[in-house]
Design a protein around this motif. Structure first.
Motif, PDB file in Angstrom:
ATOM      1  N   SER A  24      11.269 -12.428 -11.579  1.00 49.66           N
ATOM      2  CA  SER A  24      12.165 -11.775 -10.724  1.00 49.66           C
ATOM      3  C   SER A  24      11.850 -10.967 -10.373  1.00 49.66           C
ATOM      4  O   SER A  24      11.980 -10.336  -9.024  1.00 49.66           O
ATOM      5  CB  SER A  24      13.538 -12.053 -11.079  1.00 49.66           C
ATOM      6  N   ILE A  25      10.746  -9.701 -11.567  1.00 53.45           N
ATOM      7  CA  ILE A  25      10.249  -8.643 -11.287  1.00 53.45           C
ATOM      8  C   ILE A  25       8.588  -8.083 -10.474  1.00 53.45           C
ATOM      9  O   ILE A  25       8.660  -8.097  -9.377  1.00 53.45           O
ATOM     10  CB  ILE A  25      11.055  -7.498 -11.734  1.00 53.45           C
ATOM     11  N   LEU A  26       8.689  -9.291 -10.848  1.00 54.69           N
ATOM     12  CA  LEU A  26       7.034  -9.801 -11.043  1.00 54.69           C
ATOM     13  C   LEU A  26       6.915  -9.827  -9.630  1.00 54.69           C
ATOM     14  O   LEU A  26       6.197  -9.664  -8.574  1.00 54.69           O
ATOM     15  CB  LEU A  26       6.425 -10.136 -12.093  1.00 54.69           C
ATOM     16  N   LEU A  27       7.194 -11.117  -9.145  1.00 55.80           N
ATOM     17  CA  LEU A  27       7.181 -12.045  -8.314  1.00 55.80           C
ATOM     18  C   LEU A  27       7.165 -11.391  -6.789  1.00 55.80           C
ATOM     19  O   LEU A  27       6.632 -11.026  -5.958  1.00 55.80           O
ATOM     20  CB  LEU A  27       8.238 -13.581  -8.229  1.00 55.80           C
ATOM     21  N   PRO A  28       8.224 -10.001  -6.861  1.00 53.59           N
ATOM     22  CA  PRO A  28       8.637  -9.748  -5.311  1.00 53.59           C
ATOM     23  C   PRO A  28       7.281  -8.764  -5.373  1.00 53.59           C
ATOM     24  O   PRO A  28       6.546  -8.133  -4.601  1.00 53.59           O
ATOM     25  CB  PRO A  28      10.307  -8.765  -5.678  1.00 53.59           C
ATOM     26  N   LEU A  29       7.208  -8.207  -6.538  1.00 52.92           N
ATOM     27  CA  LEU A  29       5.966  -6.814  -6.410  1.00 52.92           C
ATOM     28  C   LEU A  29       4.668  -6.822  -5.876  1.00 52.92           C
ATOM     29  O   LEU A  29       4.192  -6.452  -5.137  1.00 52.92           O
ATOM     30  CB  LEU A  29       6.057  -5.849  -8.158  1.00 52.92           C
ATOM     31  N   LEU A  30       4.383  -8.220  -6.579  1.00 55.07           N
ATOM     32  CA  LEU A  30       3.188  -8.640  -6.885  1.00 55.07           C
ATOM     33  C   LEU A  30       2.678  -9.348  -4.839  1.00 55.07           C
ATOM     34  O   LEU A  30       1.566  -9.092  -4.326  1.00 55.07           O
ATOM     35  CB  LEU A  30       2.652  -9.808  -7.834  1.00 55.07           C
ATOM     36  N   ILE A  31       4.004 -10.072  -4.724  1.00 53.70           N
ATOM     37  CA  ILE A  31       3.787 -10.366  -2.890  1.00 53.70           C
ATOM     38  C   ILE A  31       3.634  -9.327  -2.124  1.00 53.70           C
ATOM     39  O   ILE A  31       2.860  -9.674  -1.315  1.00 53.70           O
ATOM     40  CB  ILE A  31       4.884 -11.420  -2.770  1.00 53.70           C
ATOM     41  N   CYS A  32       4.807  -8.601  -2.598  1.00 50.01           N
ATOM     42  CA  CYS A  32       4.202  -7.141  -1.175  1.00 50.01           C
ATOM     43  C   CYS A  32       3.512  -6.405  -1.388  1.00 50.01           C
ATOM     44  O   CYS A  32       3.425  -5.823  -0.999  1.00 50.01           O
ATOM     45  CB  CYS A  32       6.150  -6.112  -1.861  1.00 50.01           C
ATOM     46  N   PHE A  33       2.999  -6.177  -3.214  1.00 48.33           N
ATOM     47  CA  PHE A  33       1.569  -6.107  -3.175  1.00 48.33           C
ATOM     48  C   PHE A  33       0.159  -6.134  -2.741  1.00 48.33           C
ATOM     49  O   PHE A  33      -0.372  -5.593  -2.163  1.00 48.33           O
ATOM     50  CB  PHE A  33       1.468  -5.435  -4.778  1.00 48.33           C
ATOM     51  N   PHE A  34       0.207  -7.437  -2.325  1.00 40.06           N
ATOM     52  CA  PHE A  34      -1.101  -8.090  -1.990  1.00 40.06           C
ATOM     53  C   PHE A  34      -0.932  -8.381  -0.137  1.00 40.06           C
ATOM     54  O   PHE A  34      -2.176  -7.742   0.041  1.00 40.06           O
ATOM     55  CB  PHE A  34      -0.641  -9.280  -2.701  1.00 40.06           C
ATOM     56  N   ILE A  35       0.097  -8.617   0.714  1.00 42.64           N
ATOM     57  CA  ILE A  35       0.835  -7.729   1.937  1.00 42.64           C
ATOM     58  C   ILE A  35       0.196  -7.020   1.982  1.00 42.64           C
ATOM     59  O   ILE A  35      -0.377  -6.497   2.984  1.00 42.64           O
ATOM     60  CB  ILE A  35       1.863  -8.253   2.233  1.00 42.64           C
ATOM     61  N   ALA A  36       0.326  -5.453   0.740  1.00 40.68           N
ATOM     62  CA  ALA A  36       0.338  -4.194   1.290  1.00 40.68           C
ATOM     63  C   ALA A  36      -1.484  -3.598   1.698  1.00 40.68           C
ATOM     64  O   ALA A  36      -1.868  -3.321   2.781  1.00 40.68           O
ATOM     65  CB  ALA A  36       0.882  -3.086   0.634  1.00 40.68           C
ATOM     66  N   VAL A  37      -1.728  -4.380   0.871  1.00 44.61           N
ATOM     67  CA  VAL A  37      -2.980  -4.424   0.182  1.00 44.61           C
ATOM     68  C   VAL A  37      -4.125  -5.448   1.743  1.00 44.61           C
ATOM     69  O   VAL A  37      -5.075  -4.337   2.432  1.00 44.61           O
ATOM     70  CB  VAL A  37      -3.654  -4.873  -1.009  1.00 44.61           C
ATOM     71  N   GLY A  38      -3.242  -6.281   1.889  1.00 46.93           N
ATOM     72  CA  GLY A  38      -3.860  -6.865   3.140  1.00 46.93           C
ATOM     73  C   GLY A  38      -4.182  -5.633   4.351  1.00 46.93           C
ATOM     74  O   GLY A  38      -4.890  -5.603   5.102  1.00 46.93           O
ATOM     75  N   GLY A 122      16.223  -8.536  -4.244  1.00 47.51           N
ATOM     76  CA  GLY A 122      16.707  -7.376  -4.144  1.00 47.51           C
ATOM     77  C   GLY A 122      15.261  -6.436  -3.928  1.00 47.51           C
ATOM     78  O   GLY A 122      15.336  -5.580  -3.022  1.00 47.51           O
ATOM     79  N   LEU A 123      14.661  -7.099  -4.655  1.00 42.84           N
ATOM     80  CA  LEU A 123      13.319  -6.038  -5.348  1.00 42.84           C
ATOM     81  C   LEU A 123      12.006  -6.702  -3.540  1.00 42.84           C
ATOM     82  O   LEU A 123      11.909  -5.424  -3.377  1.00 42.84           O
ATOM     83  CB  LEU A 123      12.837  -6.421  -6.474  1.00 42.84           C
ATOM     84  N   PHE A 124      12.447  -7.714  -2.829  1.00 44.81           N
ATOM     85  CA  PHE A 124      11.300  -7.761  -1.906  1.00 44.81           C
ATOM     86  C   PHE A 124      12.499  -7.136  -1.096  1.00 44.81           C
ATOM     87  O   PHE A 124      10.822  -6.483  -0.495  1.00 44.81           O
ATOM     88  CB  PHE A 124      11.946  -9.440  -2.060  1.00 44.81           C
ATOM     89  N   ALA A 125      13.133  -7.093  -0.476  1.00 46.31           N
ATOM     90  CA  ALA A 125      13.340  -6.161   0.000  1.00 46.31           C
ATOM     91  C   ALA A 125      13.263  -4.480  -0.095  1.00 46.31           C
ATOM     92  O   ALA A 125      12.693  -3.816   0.199  1.00 46.31           O
ATOM     93  CB  ALA A 125      15.426  -5.932   0.565  1.00 46.31           C
ATOM     94  N   LEU A 126      13.496  -4.272  -1.612  1.00 46.23           N
ATOM     95  CA  LEU A 126      12.985  -3.010  -1.342  1.00 46.23           C
ATOM     96  C   LEU A 126      11.769  -2.490  -1.529  1.00 46.23           C
ATOM     97  O   LEU A 126      11.011  -1.408  -1.338  1.00 46.23           O
ATOM     98  CB  LEU A 126      13.906  -2.587  -2.668  1.00 46.23           C
ATOM     99  N   PHE A 127      10.861  -3.375  -2.005  1.00 45.57           N
ATOM    100  CA  PHE A 127       9.472  -3.818  -2.211  1.00 45.57           C
ATOM    101  C   PHE A 127       8.695  -3.529  -0.707  1.00 45.57           C
ATOM    102  O   PHE A 127       8.147  -2.844  -0.510  1.00 45.57           O
ATOM    103  CB  PHE A 127       8.404  -4.275  -2.840  1.00 45.57           C
ATOM    104  N   THR A 128       9.310  -4.360  -0.190  1.00 50.19           N
ATOM    105  CA  THR A 128       9.345  -4.002   1.234  1.00 50.19           C
ATOM    106  C   THR A 128       8.983  -2.602   1.939  1.00 50.19           C
ATOM    107  O   THR A 128       7.993  -2.273   2.670  1.00 50.19           O
ATOM    108  CB  THR A 128       9.289  -4.976   2.349  1.00 50.19           C
ATOM    109  N   VAL A 129      10.231  -2.233   1.636  1.00 47.45           N
ATOM    110  CA  VAL A 129      10.270  -1.313   2.030  1.00 47.45           C
ATOM    111  C   VAL A 129       9.718  -0.422   1.774  1.00 47.45           C
ATOM    112  O   VAL A 129       8.687   0.728   2.791  1.00 47.45           O
ATOM    113  CB  VAL A 129      11.956  -0.768   2.401  1.00 47.45           C
ATOM    114  N   ILE A 130       9.237   0.122   0.757  1.00 51.68           N
ATOM    115  CA  ILE A 130       8.902   1.119  -0.434  1.00 51.68           C
ATOM    116  C   ILE A 130       7.087   0.491   0.104  1.00 51.68           C
ATOM    117  O   ILE A 130       6.431   2.427   0.763  1.00 51.68           O
ATOM    118  CB  ILE A 130       8.664   0.681  -1.022  1.00 51.68           C
ATOM    119  N   PHE A 131       6.586   0.000   0.786  1.00 54.73           N
ATOM    120  CA  PHE A 131       5.400  -0.726   1.143  1.00 54.73           C
ATOM    121  C   PHE A 131       4.292  -0.291   1.971  1.00 54.73           C
ATOM    122  O   PHE A 131       3.544   0.012   2.274  1.00 54.73           O
ATOM    123  CB  PHE A 131       4.933  -1.912   0.274  1.00 54.73           C
ATOM    124  N   GLY A 132       5.740  -0.653   2.781  1.00 55.65           N
ATOM    125  CA  GLY A 132       5.938  -0.095   4.302  1.00 55.65           C
ATOM    126  C   GLY A 132       5.531   1.626   4.792  1.00 55.65           C
ATOM    127  O   GLY A 132       4.915   1.388   5.379  1.00 55.65           O
TER     128      GLY A 132
END
Lengths: 266, 299
Positions: A24-38, A122-132
């Motif tokens: 539940s922590i790694l899934l949002p972190l990794l998905i958001c991270f890879f999209i950000a890398v893209g 919650g982490l999906f929302a948070l990481f989306t904002v942070i990585f953006g």
């Protein structure tokens, strides 16, 4: 209440070294991270987009993956992982011979699964904002800083969270009753496929089917009456499908308790 | 009575596994619950812990009805059912800390328990990597964690080596003698129960065949003298002529009821003096099967 809090803490203590918790922590972190890398690698092509369009595309990628595919499967997996700790260790008998009401033990377990789902969303929302925001720092040509979509992103993920509660409750009960992985997983998977079919064929009653809710939630998130792309948009959280999801969750949760109360621990 | 059941019955489907069981477990006793595998011991224990709903009959623990006082009763019971229930991905210590959290017990108690069952050195190791004996000891530590008045242990010496068995036996005796605990312990080994129990209940096919103090049991399960000689027929005839009762005889050995150690010496001397070579002579307890026969006869 004391029993519930103690059980809830124990659930955290037990699961903190398991994949269920970390996913539940790694899934949002990794998905958001890879999209950000893209986005980082393809920044020249995206530089032309306005702030709003950029945010929508950035958040939309994660939302698309989650809402249409991962979220139902994740809810199925989460429900299984919370219960499988006890199945694997054969600890139901010790849990239910603790000086605590069965209600406290059952509800703590259930709400811990809900808590993990909430954390993940919650982490999906948070990481989306942070990585953006991080992208706009690293690549100033990406105009993330010219528009603010934080609240809407939070609202969409909250809606997704609510829409998955029906699935989570059903799968929680199935995983509690069956110790093996295949039965709840198999049923969940078949129901998820049916959900996809019902939504993609625009079946008029698909809102009544819990496994279709995450997909419908994304379709129904825009408030009606605002045709075409607008500069501002509002999120409609409490749509018909979300109410059905909450209703199913509540009914299955209560039903599950009565089953657990009568259940003999083999 | 710490445990009192009346007409306790339980069925799995159409198969009745516990039949009208009336247990009486006095305070401060080590109550040995004896029976072969599949006799209904674990089912009974699960009913005593409210894990199985009883079909018929009632259970009183500390003179309170179990169904209506479940939490109050369970707060004074420590239990170990079948193989110990241990989270394999957590260390031995974490297993105890987790239980201590649920029971509201202080963390110092965890270290005391680890020391008591001699797991302090392996406390940080994952419990999944423990040997069977270590798991069993951890299970006993978990059962003792809340300092319960009543311990319910289902075959706790399973998988333990002889030293481990002796340690557990001594621990249980100490708990009842010095701390006024009551222990309800199940086993399929008569000798094990006889060594530590003060009271015994014997169950077979779900029915209680015998219940009473260990002395009462000894009266039924009379020990025997097992004799191996080069010629069992001559030996048996000789013993009979000398007014000894021979209970059983075959090519290998013969069996005489035990009365005293002195008698064993006399038997040995008698056989030797009459030219019969004694290969072995020792005191033996009846096995569970023969005990059941004896009980059924005496009933």
């Amino acid at each position: 209440m004391k029993g519930f809090i103690l059980s809830f803490r124990s659930e955290f203590y037990k699961s903190r070294k398991t994949l269920g918790f970390w996913s539940s922590i790694l899934l949002p972190l990794l998905i958001c991270f890879f999209i950000a890398v893209g986005f980082y690698l393809k920044s020249e092509r995206l530089a032309a987009l306005s702030g709003m369009a950029l945010w929508m595309q950035f958040a939309g990628l994660a939302l698309g993956v989650m809402g249409s595919l991962l979220l139902p499967m994740f809810a199925i997996f989460l429900a299984y992982s919370v219960n499988s700790i006890e199945h694997k260790a054969d600890t139901w008998k010790t849990l239910f011979s603790l000086p605590m009401s069965r209600w406290a033990i059952y509800s703590a377990k259930y709400f811990y699964a809900v808590f993990l789902l909430f954390t993940c969303m919650g982490l999906f929302a948070l990481f989306t904002v942070i990585f953006g925001n991080l992208l706009s720092l690293l690549k100033p040509e990406l105009k993330f800083d010219t528009y603010h979509l934080e609240i809407e992103i939070g609202e969409i993920y909250f809606k997704l969270f609510l829409s998955a509660l029906g699935i989570l409750s059903i799968q929680f009960l199935l995983s509690l009753l069956w110790s093996d992985f295949l039965k709840p997983m198999g049923i969940g998977f078949v129901c998820f496929i049916l959900g996809v079919i019902s939504v993609s064929t625009n079946w008029e009653y698909s809102y009544a089917f819990p496994y279709a809710h995450p997909m419908i939630a994304l379709k129904s998130m825009m408030k009606p009456g605002k045709g075409g792309p607008a500069k501002e948009f509002a999120i409609d959280i409490f749509t018909k499908d979300v109410f059905v999801s909450l209703g199913v969750a509540a009914v299955v949760f209560v039903l599950g308790y009565f089953i657990v109360r009568k259940k003999s621990v083999k | 009575m710490v445990i009192r059941t009346e007409g306790l019955s339980f069925s799995f489907g159409s198969q009745q596994v516990v039949k009208a069981l009336s247990l009486q477990v006095p305070e401060g006793s080590i109550y040995g619950f004896l029976g072969p595998n599949g006799a209904g011991k674990t089912t009974t224990i699960k009913m005593l812990l409210n894990l199985l709903q009883t079909d018929e009959g009632s259970i009183f623990v500390f003179e309170k009805e179990l169904q209506t006082n479940r939490v109050a009763i369970l707060s004074q019971i420590g239990s170990l059912i079948e193989q110990p229930a241990i989270y394999a991905h957590m260390s031995g210590r974490e297993n105890l800390v987790n239980r201590a959290m649920l029971l509201g017990v202080k963390d110092e108690r965890v270290d005391e328990m680890l020391a008591l069952v001699k797991l302090s050195n392996a406390a940080g190791k994952k419990a999944g990597q423990y040997s069977l004996g270590m798991k069993q000891r951890l299970g006993i530590a978990l059962a003792l964690l809340s300092d319960p008045k009543l311990l319910i242990l289902d075959e706790p010496t399973n998988g333990l080596d002889p030293n481990g068995i002796i340690e557990i036996r001594e621990l249980l005796v100490r708990l009842t003698r010095d701390h006024n605990k009551t222990v309800f312990i199940s086993s399929h080994l008569l000798a094990e129960i006889e060594r530590m129990a003060t009271h015994v209940g014997i169950i077979n096919n779900g029915e209680l065949l015998f219940q009473g103090s260990v002395k009462d049991l000894e009266a039924i399960s009379q020990p025997q003298v097992y004799i191996e000689t080069d010629n069992t027929v001559d030996a048996a005839n000789l013993l009979k002529r000398n007014n000894y009762e021979v209970v059983d005889i075959n090519h290998e050995n013969l069996i005489v009821p035990f009365t005293s150690k002195k008698q064993m010496g006399e038997l040995n001397a008698l056989l030797n003096q009459n030219g019969i070579t004694v290969f072995a002579i020792n005191k033996q307890h009846k096995d569970l099967e023969n005990l059941f026969l004896a009980i059924t006869k005496s009933n």
